[in-house]
Write an enzyme that holds these catalytic residues in place. Structure first.
Site, PDB file in Angstrom:
ATOM      1  N   PRO A   1       0.829  -1.223   0.000  1.00  0.00           N
ATOM      2  CA  PRO A   1       0.000   0.000   0.000  1.00  0.00           C
ATOM      3  C   PRO A   1       0.856   1.263   0.000  1.00  0.00           C
ATOM      4  O   PRO A   1       0.349   2.351  -0.245  1.00  0.00           O
ATOM      5  CB  PRO A   1      -0.814  -0.120   1.289  1.00  0.00           C
ATOM      6  CG  PRO A   1      -0.108  -1.111   2.131  1.00  0.00           C
ATOM      7  CD  PRO A   1       0.661  -2.010   1.223  1.00  0.00           C
TER       8      PRO A   1
ATOM      9  N   GLU B   1       2.068  -7.920   8.695  1.00  0.00           N
ATOM     10  CA  GLU B   1       2.354  -6.481   8.821  1.00  0.00           C
ATOM     11  C   GLU B   1       3.139  -5.962   7.617  1.00  0.00           C
ATOM     12  O   GLU B   1       3.363  -4.763   7.478  1.00  0.00           O
ATOM     13  CB  GLU B   1       3.145  -6.199  10.101  1.00  0.00           C
ATOM     14  CG  GLU B   1       2.418  -6.561  11.380  1.00  0.00           C
ATOM     15  CD  GLU B   1       1.067  -5.866  11.505  1.00  0.00           C
ATOM     16  OE1 GLU B   1       1.007  -4.653  11.246  1.00  0.00           O
ATOM     17  OE2 GLU B   1       0.083  -6.547  11.837  1.00  0.00           O
TER      18      GLU B   1
ATOM     19  N   ARG C   1      -3.065  -7.808 -20.609  1.00  0.00           N
ATOM     20  CA  ARG C   1      -3.995  -7.442 -21.681  1.00  0.00           C
ATOM     21  C   ARG C   1      -3.424  -6.380 -22.609  1.00  0.00           C
ATOM     22  O   ARG C   1      -3.932  -6.172 -23.704  1.00  0.00           O
ATOM     23  CB  ARG C   1      -5.355  -7.035 -21.117  1.00  0.00           C
ATOM     24  CG  ARG C   1      -5.354  -5.777 -20.300  1.00  0.00           C
ATOM     25  CD  ARG C   1      -6.639  -5.654 -19.500  1.00  0.00           C
ATOM     26  NE  ARG C   1      -7.826  -5.545 -20.341  1.00  0.00           N
ATOM     27  CZ  ARG C   1      -8.178  -4.456 -21.013  1.00  0.00           C
ATOM     28  NH1 ARG C   1      -7.413  -3.394 -20.978  1.00  0.00           N
ATOM     29  NH2 ARG C   1      -9.270  -4.453 -21.729  1.00  0.00           N
TER      30      ARG C   1
ATOM     31  N   ASP D   1     -10.432   2.143 -24.219  1.00  0.00           N
ATOM     32  CA  ASP D   1     -10.609   1.812 -22.813  1.00  0.00           C
ATOM     33  C   ASP D   1     -10.489   3.057 -21.945  1.00  0.00           C
ATOM     34  O   ASP D   1      -9.820   4.012 -22.308  1.00  0.00           O
ATOM     35  CB  ASP D   1      -9.534   0.814 -22.353  1.00  0.00           C
ATOM     36  CG  ASP D   1      -9.927  -0.621 -22.662  1.00  0.00           C
ATOM     37  OD1 ASP D   1     -11.093  -0.848 -23.014  1.00  0.00           O
ATOM     38  OD2 ASP D   1      -9.054  -1.495 -22.554  1.00  0.00           O
TER      39      ASP D   1
HETATM   40  N1  SAH Z   1       1.291  -2.713   7.548  1.00  0.00           N
HETATM   41  C1  SAH Z   1       1.265  -2.475   6.140  1.00  0.00           C
HETATM   42  C2  SAH Z   1       0.130  -3.234   5.455  1.00  0.00           C
HETATM   43  C3  SAH Z   1       0.355  -4.695   5.376  1.00  0.00           C
HETATM   44  S1  SAH Z   1      -0.932  -5.483   4.512  1.00  0.00           S
HETATM   45  C4  SAH Z   1       1.026  -0.982   5.905  1.00  0.00           C
HETATM   46  O1  SAH Z   1       0.238  -0.394   6.629  1.00  0.00           O
HETATM   47  O2  SAH Z   1       1.602  -0.428   4.968  1.00  0.00           O
HETATM   48  C5  SAH Z   1      -0.171  -7.001   4.030  1.00  0.00           C
HETATM   49  C6  SAH Z   1       0.318  -7.082   2.609  1.00  0.00           C
HETATM   50  O3  SAH Z   1      -0.768  -6.905   1.719  1.00  0.00           O
HETATM   51  C7  SAH Z   1       1.339  -6.055   2.199  1.00  0.00           C
HETATM   52  O4  SAH Z   1       2.630  -6.466   2.548  1.00  0.00           O
HETATM   53  C8  SAH Z   1       1.158  -5.999   0.689  1.00  0.00           C
HETATM   54  O5  SAH Z   1       1.905  -7.011   0.031  1.00  0.00           O
HETATM   55  C9  SAH Z   1      -0.320  -6.301   0.523  1.00  0.00           C
HETATM   56  N2  SAH Z   1      -1.130  -5.086   0.279  1.00  0.00           N
HETATM   57  C10 SAH Z   1      -1.997  -4.516   1.143  1.00  0.00           C
HETATM   58  N3  SAH Z   1      -2.580  -3.432   0.606  1.00  0.00           N
HETATM   59  C11 SAH Z   1      -2.101  -3.312  -0.646  1.00  0.00           C
HETATM   60  C12 SAH Z   1      -2.321  -2.379  -1.695  1.00  0.00           C
HETATM   61  N4  SAH Z   1      -3.161  -1.370  -1.560  1.00  0.00           N
HETATM   62  N5  SAH Z   1      -1.647  -2.556  -2.851  1.00  0.00           N
HETATM   63  C13 SAH Z   1      -0.781  -3.582  -2.995  1.00  0.00           C
HETATM   64  N6  SAH Z   1      -0.521  -4.494  -2.022  1.00  0.00           N
HETATM   65  C14 SAH Z   1      -1.166  -4.361  -0.862  1.00  0.00           C
END
Ligand code: SAH
Length: 250
Positions: free
Chosen positions: A113, A141, A179, A194
């Site tokens: 994220p 985490e 795609r 698109d």
């Molecule tokens: N503690 C972290 C979130 C971990 S969520 C934070 O707050 O930044 C667990 C995993 O889910 C992450 O390591 C990632 O690989 C995935 N993930 C969660 N949200 C995501 C998003 N919006 N985009 C891509 N991967 C995501």
């Protein structure tokens, strides 16, 4: 796609021998059992436009419990994905875990994220420029930061929300990229209209029946005046973009 087109696409790609290779690192390989077995992605795999391999991170562990996560240094909630199995996987799959020695076109992507937001233009860059993608799916985490520091070339987020794992994000990223690979869409569909391609959302689509429960298909689409249809579609795309996503027009 007509039979001969399928054959032509297949032969063209045969000569290129897998235009793109995607390796996914996950602790839940079962998650991917069927997701890449439908529609455009399936066809692209069959036509050898893309090769997708799923790797169980546990198979890169060396301890007897096959540990892929551990408690965080400094305390706090939850678990953190360990770096050793990920480094071993990259070493084995890429041939080196020294980022500066990755073969050209190799991208090691951490789904997170905290990454760069995935946009159509980002997918386009990968589709045009990458030959080998390695997607690292985090859990818990997140992933030990040393993976990001030493291995990752691109940290990518699929949106401003938190998922429980990187697997759905890896599916989204893979779909958006595959795609766009040459010949993946076939001749009947194309990405030019698109949403996001021209900073516009797509125009509305209609099919049979002409009248459904009193809701009629717009007259202009039935007339066969292609210039007029084109104008109408542009206007509708603009109207919707203004209403829903004004930010795209800036
Ligand atoms: N503690 C972290 C979130 C971990 S969520 C934070 O707050 O930044 C667990 C995993 O889910 C992450 O390591 C990632 O690989 C995935 N993930 C969660 N949200 C995501 C998003 N919006 N985009 C891509 N991967 C995501």
């Amino acid at each position: 796609m007509k039979q001969f087109e399928r054959l032509a696409a297949f032969t063209a790609n045969k000569m290129l021998a897998f235009r793109m290779k995607i390796d996914v690192l996950t602790i839940f390989p079962e998650f991917f059992k069927e997701v890449f077995d439908f529609g455009i992605i399936r066809r692209a795999r069959l036509a050898e436009i893309v090769e997708i391999n799923i790797h169980d991170l546990r198979s890169f562990t060396t301890d007897k419990h096959q540990k892929t996560d551990d408690r965080p240094f400094g305390g706090g909630d939850g678990m953190v994905m360990k770096c050793e199995p990920i480094f071993s996987a990259i070493e084995q799959i890429v041939g080196t875990c020294e980022r500066e020695n990755y073969p050209s076109g190799t991208k090691v992507v951490l789904l997170s994220p905290q990454g760069k937001p995935l946009k159509q233009a980002v997918a386009r860059e990968f589709a045009d420029g990458a030959k080998h993608l390695i997607l690292i799916c985090g859990r818990y985490e997140g992933v030990d930061e040393r993976v990001n520091d030493a291995l990752v070339t691109d940290e990518i987020s699929i949106g401003d929300y938190v998922l429980s794992g990187g697997e759905p994000a890896a599916v989204v990223l893979t779909d958006a990229i595959v795609r766009l690979l040459p010949n993946a869409l076939g001749s009947k569909t194309s990405a030019v209209n698109d949403s996001f391609t021209e900073n516009l959302l797509d125009y509305p689509h209609y099919t049979q029946p002409r009248d459904f429960r009193g809701m009629e298909v717009p007259e202009v689409l039935l007339g066969g005046n292609h210039a007029e249809i084109e104008r109408w579609r542009k206007a509708k795309a603009l109207e919707k973009t203004m209403k829903i996503r004004k930010d795209l027009l800036k």
